[in-house]
Design an enzyme around this catalytic site. Structure first.
Site, PDB file in Angstrom:
ATOM      1  N   HIS A   5       5.089   0.814  39.785  1.00  0.00           N
ATOM      2  CA  HIS A   5       3.691   0.464  40.095  1.00  0.00           C
ATOM      3  C   HIS A   5       3.418   0.486  41.594  1.00  0.00           C
ATOM      4  O   HIS A   5       4.228   0.072  42.409  1.00  0.00           O
ATOM      5  CB  HIS A   5       3.252  -0.838  39.428  1.00  0.00           C
TER       6      HIS A   5
ATOM      7  N   HIS B 204       7.455 -11.243  46.000  1.00  0.00           N
ATOM      8  CA  HIS B 204       6.118 -11.812  46.235  1.00  0.00           C
ATOM      9  C   HIS B 204       6.031 -12.653  47.516  1.00  0.00           C
ATOM     10  O   HIS B 204       5.192 -13.558  47.602  1.00  0.00           O
ATOM     11  CB  HIS B 204       5.654 -12.651  45.028  1.00  0.00           C
TER      12      HIS B 204
ATOM     13  N   ASP C 168       9.059  -4.476  45.393  1.00  0.00           N
ATOM     14  CA  ASP C 168       8.108  -4.665  44.287  1.00  0.00           C
ATOM     15  C   ASP C 168       6.778  -4.041  44.680  1.00  0.00           C
ATOM     16  O   ASP C 168       5.916  -4.719  45.197  1.00  0.00           O
ATOM     17  CB  ASP C 168       7.962  -6.169  43.987  1.00  0.00           C
TER      18      ASP C 168
ATOM     19  N   GLU D 249      -0.545  -3.561  38.461  1.00  0.00           N
ATOM     20  CA  GLU D 249       0.410  -4.307  37.631  1.00  0.00           C
ATOM     21  C   GLU D 249       0.350  -5.789  37.954  1.00  0.00           C
ATOM     22  O   GLU D 249       0.504  -6.640  37.086  1.00  0.00           O
ATOM     23  CB  GLU D 249       1.837  -3.784  37.851  1.00  0.00           C
ATOM     24  N   GLU D 250       0.140  -6.108  39.235  1.00  0.00           N
ATOM     25  CA  GLU D 250       0.302  -7.500  39.690  1.00  0.00           C
ATOM     26  C   GLU D 250      -0.856  -8.416  39.323  1.00  0.00           C
ATOM     27  O   GLU D 250      -0.677  -9.616  39.249  1.00  0.00           O
ATOM     28  CB  GLU D 250       0.503  -7.544  41.213  1.00  0.00           C
TER      29      GLU D 250
ATOM     30  N   ASP E 290      10.963  -1.568  37.777  1.00  0.00           N
ATOM     31  CA  ASP E 290      10.174  -2.642  38.401  1.00  0.00           C
ATOM     32  C   ASP E 290      10.982  -3.937  38.509  1.00  0.00           C
ATOM     33  O   ASP E 290      10.455  -5.023  38.309  1.00  0.00           O
ATOM     34  CB  ASP E 290       8.873  -2.873  37.601  1.00  0.00           C
TER      35      ASP E 290
HETATM   36 ZN   LIG Z   1       6.484  -5.409  40.141  1.00  0.00          ZN
END
Ligand SMILES: [Zn+2]
Length: 505
Positions: A322, A468, A334, A368-369, A396
Site C-alpha cells: 500500500h 506508525h 509501512d 489502507e491506513e 505489509d
Molecule cells: Zn501497512
C-alpha cells in the site's frame, strides 16, 4: 466500516486488523516436505530417512526449466537495488503519504510512471478517500500529587487518525486511568463522564521478542481501535491510549481508531507509566490540545499495472503493497517497502526477459491506513474477474528478513505451491504457514471472494518499534533484507503466473 460493537466482530470487520487475527488463530504448518510418491496415492507418514521428492503433479507444474528460471530470478533479486531506490524516492523525495495528501497523489504519479517505464500496462483507478490533517498536539498535567508549585508535567502524545478536535485553547479535565475495558465498565458513567480516559494496556514485549509480535499487537491495538468509542459511550470528554508499540524511545504511535466523536490520542508508553504512577497517588488533571481537521473527501487512486501473460492474459496474479502511509514518519517500512518489492517483481521479470503464462498485476493500494477505500473500490470494480484471479499477494508487515509466506490457501494449493517455496530455501524464506485469514488488509476482500491469498512473513521482532511513528524512515530498512523480500515476492509471484496449471482453490 461496519458498526459492530462487540470486539471480536470489530476485529474481524476492520480490514487492517485481519492480519492481526491471523496470528491469533494460526497453527504452524509443518511443511509437507515428505510427499506421497506418484505411484502410491495413499499419504505416507513423514519420513526423515528419505530424500524429499516432488509429486507427479508438482513435477508437471515445476519442470526443470521453470525451476531454473526461479533460481535466476532469486539470484538477480539478490543483486538488484531497484526496490531500495523506489523506497528511497517515496520516503526521502516525496515524504509522508497520508490519504488525501498532495504527497500521496505525487506517489501515485511516480509509481505509475515507473511501471510504464518498465513496459507495463498502467491504469489509475479512482478512489474516494478521507482527508484528515493533523493539527497542534500538546498535553500537560496541571494538577497531580507532589506537584511543585508553578510547574507542570509535559505529556508526549499524538492524535489518532480521525480524531476530532479540542477547542483551540484546549480542554481541561481530570484523568482516569484504566488497564482494560472491564475496568472502564466497572467505573461506570458516574466516574467517567466529563473525564479524560487513559487506557494503559501494556504491549507484551515478551511475546514480541519471542516472535509473536503480531499477537502482542492484536492484544493492544483493540484499545486504539475501540477504546475512544467505549470511553465516549460513558460520557468521557477525550480518550487516550498507551501507544501500541514496544520501543522505549518516548515515541507516540498513531493509527486508525473507530470514530468516537471525541478527541483521541496516543501517549507514549513512558507517559502512560507516569500518569498511572501519579493517578495511584491521587487526583491528576490534564490540559489537552488536539486540533486536527477532517476536510472534504478527495479523489485519489490505486495504481494497477499489468505485465501481460503469454497464454492466459485474463488470468491474474496480484503482487501488491500500500502506497499511503501515516504522516508522522515517511512510511518506509509501512509500506513503501511493500510497494517497492511488488514493483521489483515486475522489474526482474522484464530485465530477465521472462514471459509467464498469466498476467502479473502490480497494485499499489491507496488508503489502507484510514479505511481501506482503495481495496474496497477494487473489490467492487473487479469482482467479476475474481474467478480468474489465480492468487493475490501483499507485503505489509515491514521490510525485515523474510521467513516465507502466510497463506490462506486450500491444503491442495499449499501442496501445489511447495516447490516455489522450496526455491527460496537458500535465503530462508521457504516457510508456507497456513492462515485462517487473509494475510493482508488489502487482499482480504478478494480472499472472502475465494481468491487464494499470501503475505510475506517478515521477521517482525522490531516492526512495532517504529510502526506508525516518526521513526518509520528509510534508515530502518536494511538493503540486503529488502533484496531478500524482493526475491521472495518475485519468485512466488512468477511461479504462480508461470505454472502449467493454475493454483487449485
Ligand atoms: Zn501497512
Amino acid at each position: 466500516m461496519t458498526k459492530i460493537r462487540c470486539l471480536a466482530g470489530f476485529l474481524l470487520s476492520y480490514p487492517s486488523l485481519t492480519k492481526v487475527t491471523n496470528f491469533l488463530l494460526i497453527g504452524f504448518y509443518i511443511s509437507a516436505s515428505f510427499t506421497a510418491s506418484a505411484q502410491n496415492q495413499k499419504p505416507k507418514p513423514p519420513s526423515w530417512a528419505a530424500p524429499q521428492e516432488m509429486s507427479a503433479a508438482q513435477r508437471e507444474n515445476f519442470p526443470a526449466p521453470l525451476l531454473e528460471e526461479l533460481g535466476r530470478i532469486k539470484e538477480a533479486a539478490l543483486g538488484d537495488d531497484y526496490a531500495y531506490q523506489v523506497v528511497a524516492h517515496l520516503t526521502q523525495n516525496i515524504g509522508p503519504r497520508p490519504s488525501g495528501s498532495a504527497q500521496a497523489e505525487a506517489a501515485v504519479d511516480y509509481v505509475a510512471e515507473e511501471l510504464r517505464r518498465l513496459g507495463l500496462e498502467v491504469r489509475l483507478e479512482e478512489v474516494k478517500v478521507p482527508h484528515w490533517v493533523r493539527g497542534a498536539e500538546t498535553a500537560r498535567l496541571v494538577e497531580y500529587p507532589g506537584q511543585v508549585p508553578g510547574t507542570a508535567q509535559k505529556i508526549v502524545l499524538t492524535a489518532l487518525g480521525g480524531s476530532t478536535a479540542t477547542p483551540a485553547e484546549g480542554l481541561e479535565a481530570d484523568v482516569v486511568v484504566v488497564n482494560n475495558f472491564d475496568a472502564l465498565r466497572a467505573l461506570g458513567r458516574e466516574k467517567v463522564a466529563g473525564k479524560i480516559v487513559l487506557f494503559n494496556e501494556v504491549f507484551d514485549k515478551q511475546k514480541a521478542e519471542a516472535g509473536l509480535t503480531f499477537y502482542a499487537y492484536g492484544e493492544a491495538v483493540r484499545y486504539r481501535g475501540a477504546g475512544p468509542r467505549a470511553a465516549a459511550d460513558l460520557g468521557a470528554v477525550a480518550a487516550l491510549v498507551r501507544s501500541v508499540g514496544d520501543a522505549d524511545f518516548r515515541l507516540p504511535h498513531t493509527g486508525w481508531s473507530f470514530p468516537a466523536g471525541i478527541p483521541a490520542g496516543a501517549v507514549t508508553a513512558e507517559d502512560a507509566e507516569l500518569m498511572a504512577h501519579l493517578a495511584a497517588q491521587g487526583k491528576i488533571r490534564m490540559r489537552l490540545t488536539l486540533t486536527p481537521q477532517k476536510l472534504e473527501d478527495v479523489v485519489s487512486h490505486n495504481v494497477i499495472a499489468d505485465l501481460k501473460g503469454s497464454e492466459h492474459p485474463e488470468e491474474m496474479v496480484v503482487v501488491s503493497g500500500h502506497l499511503d502511509s501515516w504522516d508522522l514518519g515517511t512510511g518506509a517500512i509501512d509500506d513503501a517497502a511493500g510497494v517497492a518489492v511488488a514493483m521489483e517483481a515486475a522489474e526482474l521479470v522484464q530485465k530477465l526477459k521472462l514471459r509467464p503464462r498469466r498476467t502479473i498485476r502490480v497494485i499499489a493500494w491507496m488508503d489502507e491506513e484510514s479505511g481501506g477505500a482503495g481495496s474496497k473500490t477494487y473489490d467492487k470494480e473487479h469482482v467479476g474477474e475474481f474467478p480468474r484471479h489465480v492468487a493475490a499477494i501483499e507485503s505489509d508487515s515491514g521490510a525485515a528478513h523474510p521467513l516465507g509466506f502466510e497463506a490462506k490457501l486450500s491444503k491442495e494449493a499449499v501442496e501445489a505451491l511447495r516447490p516455489a517455496a522450496d526455491a527460496l530455501e537458500s535465503i530462508g524464506a521457504n516457510v508456507l504457514r497456513e492462515s485462517a485469514y487473509a494475510p493482508g488488509a488489502d487482499i482480504a476482500g478478494m480472499s472472502e471472494a475465494g481468491v487464494p491469498t499470501l503475505g510475506i512473513m517478515q521477521d517482525g521482532r522490531t516492526y512495532f518499534h517504529y510502526h506508525h511513528t516518526a521513526a518509520d524512515t528509510l534508515d530502518k530498512i536494511v538493503p540486503g533484507e529488502l533484496r531478500e523480500n524482493a526475491a521472495a515476492l518475485a519468485v512466488m509471484g512468477y511461479a504462480l503466473a508461470a505454472t502449467k496449471n493454475p493454483l487449485p482453490r
